[in-house]
Write a protein that holds these residues in place. Structure first.
Motif, short mmCIF file in Angstrom:
data_model
loop_
_atom_site.label_atom_id
_atom_site.label_comp_id
_atom_site.label_asym_id
_atom_site.label_seq_id
_atom_site.Cartn_x
_atom_site.Cartn_y
_atom_site.Cartn_z
N LEU A 187 -4.16 -10.85 -5.10
CA LEU A 187 -5.55 -11.24 -4.89
C LEU A 187 -6.53 -10.34 -5.63
CD1 LEU A 187 -7.43 -13.19 -3.37
CD2 LEU A 187 -7.46 -11.56 -1.46
N LEU A 188 -6.20 -9.05 -5.74
CA LEU A 188 -7.10 -8.08 -6.37
C LEU A 188 -6.51 -7.63 -7.70
CD1 LEU A 188 -7.88 -5.87 -3.23
CD2 LEU A 188 -9.16 -7.84 -4.09
N PRO A 189 -7.06 -8.07 -8.83
CA PRO A 189 -6.52 -7.65 -10.15
C PRO A 189 -6.56 -6.14 -10.31
CG PRO A 189 -8.06 -9.48 -10.39
CD PRO A 189 -8.18 -9.02 -8.97
N GLY A 190 -5.47 -5.58 -10.79
CA GLY A 190 -5.37 -4.14 -10.97
C GLY A 190 -4.99 -3.39 -9.71
N HIS A 191 -4.98 -4.04 -8.57
CA HIS A 191 -4.64 -3.39 -7.31
C HIS A 191 -3.46 -4.06 -6.61
CE1 HIS A 191 -8.26 -0.78 -6.99
NE2 HIS A 191 -8.81 -1.74 -7.71
N GLY A 192 -3.27 -5.34 -6.82
CA GLY A 192 -2.25 -6.08 -6.08
C GLY A 192 -2.91 -6.96 -5.04
N GLY A 193 -2.50 -6.77 -3.79
CA GLY A 193 -3.08 -7.55 -2.71
C GLY A 193 -3.93 -6.68 -1.80
N ILE A 194 -4.48 -7.32 -0.76
CA ILE A 194 -5.28 -6.57 0.22
C ILE A 194 -4.44 -5.50 0.89
CG2 ILE A 194 -6.42 -6.78 2.46
CD1 ILE A 194 -8.20 -7.66 0.28
N MET A 195 -3.21 -5.82 1.23
CA MET A 195 -2.34 -4.84 1.90
C MET A 195 -2.03 -3.65 1.00
SD MET A 195 -1.73 -5.37 5.02
CE MET A 195 -0.44 -4.16 5.18
N ASP A 196 -2.06 -3.85 -0.31
CA ASP A 196 -1.83 -2.73 -1.23
C ASP A 196 -3.01 -1.77 -1.27
OD1 ASP A 196 0.78 -3.54 -2.38
OD2 ASP A 196 -0.36 -5.29 -3.03
N ARG A 197 -4.16 -2.18 -0.76
CA ARG A 197 -5.32 -1.30 -0.63
C ARG A 197 -5.45 -0.75 0.78
NH1 ARG A 197 -5.95 1.39 -4.14
NH2 ARG A 197 -3.82 0.73 -4.45
N LEU A 198 -4.90 -1.47 1.76
CA LEU A 198 -4.98 -1.01 3.14
C LEU A 198 -3.86 -0.05 3.51
CD1 LEU A 198 -5.89 -4.36 5.00
CD2 LEU A 198 -7.44 -2.55 4.26
N ASP A 199 -2.88 0.14 2.64
CA ASP A 199 -1.69 0.90 3.01
C ASP A 199 -2.02 2.33 3.43
OD1 ASP A 199 -2.48 1.69 0.52
OD2 ASP A 199 -0.53 1.42 -0.45
N SER A 200 -2.94 2.98 2.72
CA SER A 200 -3.30 4.35 3.08
C SER A 200 -4.47 4.39 4.07
CB SER A 200 -3.66 5.15 1.82
OG SER A 200 -4.68 4.50 1.09
N LEU A 201 -5.27 3.34 4.14
CA LEU A 201 -6.40 3.32 5.05
C LEU A 201 -5.97 3.12 6.50
CD1 LEU A 201 -8.86 1.11 2.94
CD2 LEU A 201 -9.16 3.53 3.48
N LEU A 202 -5.02 2.24 6.73
CA LEU A 202 -4.66 1.88 8.10
C LEU A 202 -4.15 3.07 8.92
CD1 LEU A 202 -3.03 -1.62 7.50
CD2 LEU A 202 -5.23 -1.13 8.58
N PRO A 203 -3.15 3.82 8.46
CA PRO A 203 -2.70 4.95 9.28
C PRO A 203 -3.68 6.12 9.30
CG PRO A 203 -1.50 4.93 7.23
CD PRO A 203 -2.33 3.68 7.24
N THR A 204 -4.61 6.14 8.35
CA THR A 204 -5.59 7.22 8.33
C THR A 204 -6.71 7.00 9.34
OG1 THR A 204 -5.11 7.58 5.99
CG2 THR A 204 -7.14 8.54 6.82
N ALA A 205 -7.01 5.75 9.66
CA ALA A 205 -8.14 5.44 10.57
C ALA A 205 -8.00 6.11 11.94
CB ALA A 205 -8.28 3.93 10.71
N PRO A 206 -6.87 6.01 12.65
CA PRO A 206 -6.79 6.68 13.95
C PRO A 206 -6.85 8.21 13.84
CG PRO A 206 -4.66 5.76 13.37
CD PRO A 206 -5.64 5.22 12.39
#
Length: 380
Positions: free
Chosen positions: A348-367
């Motif tokens: 979905l995101l050119p140069g990044h992959g998909g949404i999950m490829d951008r959320l991978d480091s954000l999700l465990p960092t949020a808590p």
């Protein structure tokens, strides 16, 4: 041409004694009679001469028939080159003669992705996030919910394609949205209640289908519910702080992006020792050091100037924690993608992959960031 230009020396796979070669024929010695067809000393009529390609710098009139070669050597070789150049071979040029191109040079390190597209998409996402974050908080909650639903769709689609795991998407999407909204409105207690109800909805929804692989499917669904929407709920919890909610979310996003950027830049330039070669061969220990340094500096600045009641030394600890959690989150999704046998979760995101490829480091960092904010400056 000298004698050694004819291939292997006399006596190596030849008929007759060594002194019965071309030199012997020139001295007048009688050549041996081969077992094959006999030629009359080169007197045979040549019906179709086959000229030999002259060597550079050699005689241009050196045209001989292939049968003459057989006569001189006793038999023609049927394998390998008929002629060899005794002179040392010069290295082949790396560019065509007379061309303007430079010689071939060693390839430089490649970044491994389209940097222009990656930067353009990153800037666009940043504008959307900042506009929704500081203009109207509920709009940013909608952005989080949308990212959660798209991320769930990418994850469940890959599970179905690669592992034939059928995860019920409808209860996951509704439950994930409910988690984010409940976390913003009712706090951590509301997020936990929404998570429990989502798991229950998944169990009931899957009962409408065949019982085969029921346990496998609902287990994967509950994992997806925890991994994507529940962890994203902590961003909504940060935003709910009345005093500096948007600043907390901005600090969280900046530190994660800076950590990833530091790891990428330092690892690409100085990376030598692999961090986890079996999981992610591209990550290096030097890159991890870069992530820690970049994140700690950014954390000190953010805590000092953005967070109400924060101190720079708290930002150092916050940056260290973000660098570690972001790296672990990236490795965690790399494990999932390796298990699925894919490179990216989506396109979905050119140069990044998909949404999950951008959320991978954000999700465990949020808590982690939410908890440290509560410890350092309170819930707000």
């Amino acid at each position: 041409m000298n004698e050694s230009s004819w291939g292997t020396p006399p006596g190596s796979g030849q008929w007759g004694p060594p002194d019965h070669g071309p030199a012997a024929s020139l001295r007048g010695a009688a050549p041996p009679v081969p077992a094959g067809p006999v030629h009359d000393g080169g007197a045979a009529t040549q019906t179709r001469p086959m000229p030999l390609v002259p060597e550079p710098g050699g005689r241009q009139d050196d045209h001989r028939d292939i049968r003459d070669i057989s006569d001189d050597r006793g038999a023609a070789r049927l394998s390998g080159p008929l002629f060899r150049d005794d002179r040392p071979q010069e290295p082949m040029p790396t560019s065509l003669p007379g061309s303007d191109s430079d010689p071939v040079k060693p390839q430089k390190k490649s970044a491994g992705r389209n940097l222009r597209a990656a930067i353009g998409v990153g800037v666009g996402l940043g504008v959307v996030i900042l506009a929704s974050l500081f203009v109207y908080k509920p709009v940013f909650i909608g952005v989080i919910a949308l990212a959660v639903v798209v991320g769930l769709w990418e994850l469940t689609s890959r599970l179905a394609e690669r592992k034939d795991i059928r995860v019920p998407m409808v209860p996951l999407a509704l439950g994930g949205t409910a988690m984010v909204v409940a976390g913003y409105v009712r706090g951590a207690e509301g997020a936990w209640v929404a998570m429990a109800l989502t798991a229950l909805a998944v169990l009931v929804w899957r009962m409408t289908e065949a019982p085969q692989n029921y346990l496998r499917d609902v287990t994967a669904a509950i994992f997806a519910a925890f991994y994507v929407p529940f962890l994203a709920t902590f961003v909504a919890l940060m935003l709910a702080a009345e005093d500096d909610g948007p600043q907390r979310v901005l600090t969280f996003l900046l530190l994660t992006v800076v950590s990833d950027t530091g790891a990428y830049a330092v690892g690409w330039r100085f990376g030598r020792k692999k961090l986890a070669p079996r999981i992610s061969p591209g990550k290096t220990r030097e890159g991890l050091v870069g992530a820690v340094l970049f994140a700690m500096v950014a954390g000190a600045l953010c805590m000092q100037f953005l967070i109400k009641g924060g101190f720079w030394w708290q930002g150092l600890l916050l940056g260290l924690a973000v660098a570690v959690s972001a790296t672990l989150g990236d490795l965690g999704e790399s494990m999932i993608k390796r298990d699925l046998g894919i490179k990216d979760m989506g396109t979905l995101l050119p140069g990044h992959g998909g949404i999950m490829d951008r959320l991978d480091s954000l999700l465990p960092t949020a808590p982690v960031v939410w908890l440290l904010f509560v410890i350092f400056v309170g819930s707000g």
